[in-house]
Design an enzyme around this catalytic site. Structure first.
Site, PDB file in Angstrom:
ATOM      1  N   ASP A  15      36.180  44.782  42.202  1.00 27.95           N
ATOM      2  CA  ASP A  15      34.862  44.326  41.794  1.00 27.95           C
ATOM      3  C   ASP A  15      34.979  43.342  40.622  1.00 27.95           C
ATOM      4  O   ASP A  15      35.944  43.393  39.846  1.00 27.95           O
ATOM      5  CB  ASP A  15      34.022  45.536  41.380  1.00 27.95           C
ATOM      6  CG  ASP A  15      32.541  45.223  41.283  1.00 27.95           C
ATOM      7  OD1 ASP A  15      31.978  44.710  42.257  1.00 27.95           O
ATOM      8  OD2 ASP A  15      31.953  45.481  40.216  1.00 27.95           O
ATOM      9  N   GLU A  39      35.940  40.205  44.550  1.00 30.31           N
ATOM     10  CA  GLU A  39      34.567  39.713  44.544  1.00 30.31           C
ATOM     11  C   GLU A  39      34.421  38.661  43.455  1.00 30.31           C
ATOM     12  O   GLU A  39      34.428  38.976  42.271  1.00 30.31           O
ATOM     13  CB  GLU A  39      33.592  40.863  44.287  1.00 30.31           C
ATOM     14  CG  GLU A  39      32.152  40.407  44.209  1.00 30.31           C
ATOM     15  CD  GLU A  39      31.295  41.257  43.273  1.00 30.31           C
ATOM     16  OE1 GLU A  39      30.144  41.511  43.617  1.00 30.31           O
ATOM     17  OE2 GLU A  39      31.797  41.652  42.198  1.00 30.31           O
TER      18      GLU A  39
END
Length: 287
Positions: A15, A39
């Site tokens: 993330d 991401e």
């Protein structure tokens, strides 16, 4: 606490990748010893693809914005989608290991932008058959419509885990189509899909080598939209007098003596065309 040696996983999602030092990303993936996908929440291809030297995979955010723009309304920007596809292919080192997605926990769900089921089917079909690894966010298959966070993080149990839901069945069929294409064509996953024809409302994509190519016809006409188009053999690669099947509707067609094919889009739904010979024994559209 546990380590990756204690569980079986085939990949990690990291993330907020843009907030991590690039050298650390490389070290994390190396230590894990498995594929990692990051991401990078940005729509700029140069910026996103710039991380591919530090981590194998990336969520394809530029394509997410292009798909959403193209299919969230009947006036969506198909040309921008075409340009975006070509930009990612020329900018990223390898688009086959990017994550192709339409929804996630950080952005408004697609049905919060439009309730039109035909548009949702097109967006999902495009996402599933694009280069890379399809990523489905839980509840996407149930047509959840939460907008901004936390409304887009609905509890899946509220759906009753409905396997008869329209989009559940749509995604399942698209997954089966992708699986068949991979089985029939060893180079399918690394074949870069490309647009072979576009107009104001339609984009036709090809992915795969001759005789096993997948031809996707995607549109933003909406549920009340219909259209006719002629798919030239020079674009599709289809042979003369060839049986072709729309694997979503299980409708059969035959190309003409030149390999050209006339097709009709009905009710704005997408079409996925494939060789009739190649589906034997697959369980797809055989009855």
């Amino acid at each position: 606490m546990f380590t990756l040696t204690q569980i079986t996983v085939d990949g990690l999602r990291i993330d907020s990748t843009a907030e991590v030092d690039k050298a650390s990303l490389k070290a994390i993936e190396s230590a894990a010893g498995i594929y990692a996908i990051g991401e990078v929440f940005n729509n700029n291809a140069d910026y996103v693809c710039g991380y591919q030297g530090s981590i194998s995979g990336l969520m394809n955010y530029p394509l997410y914005y292009n798909i959403t723009s193209a299919f969230s309304s009947t006036s969506g920007d198909i040309k921008q989608l075409e340009n975006g596809i070509n930009t990612m292919k020329s900018t990223c080192a390898d688009t086959s290991i990017l994550g192709s997605f339409l929804e996630n926990h950080d952005n408004p769900r697609f049905p919060s932008l439009t309730a039109d089921m035909a548009l949702a089917k097109n967006a999902i079909a495009f996402q599933m058959l694009a280069d890379g690894i399809p990523v489905i966010y839980q509840g996407q298959e149930q047509h959840f419509s939460g907008s901004s966070t936390p409304k887009n993080r609905e509890a899946l149990c509220t759906s009753g885990y409905n396997t008869a839901a329209t989009l559940y069945k749509h995604i399942a069929k698209l997954n089966a189509i992708r699986k068949l294409a991979i089985e029939k064509d060893q180079g399918y996953l690394t074949y870069n899909a490309y647009p072979v024809w576009t107009d104001e409302h339609t984009i036709v994509m090809r992915k795969g080598g001759n005789d096993t190519q997948v031809i996707g016809i995607f549109n933003n006409l909406g549920s009340s939209g219909n259209a006719n188009l002629t798919l030239l053999a020079t674009s599709s690669g289809f042979d003369a007098d060839m049986e072709v099947v729309d694997l979503l509707a299980c409708e059969k067609f035959t190309t003409d003596e030149k390999g050209d094919l006339n097709v009709s889009v009905k009710g704005g739904v997408p079409m996925v065309l494939y060789s009739g010979l190649q589906i034997e024994g697959s369980g797809l559209c055989e009855s």
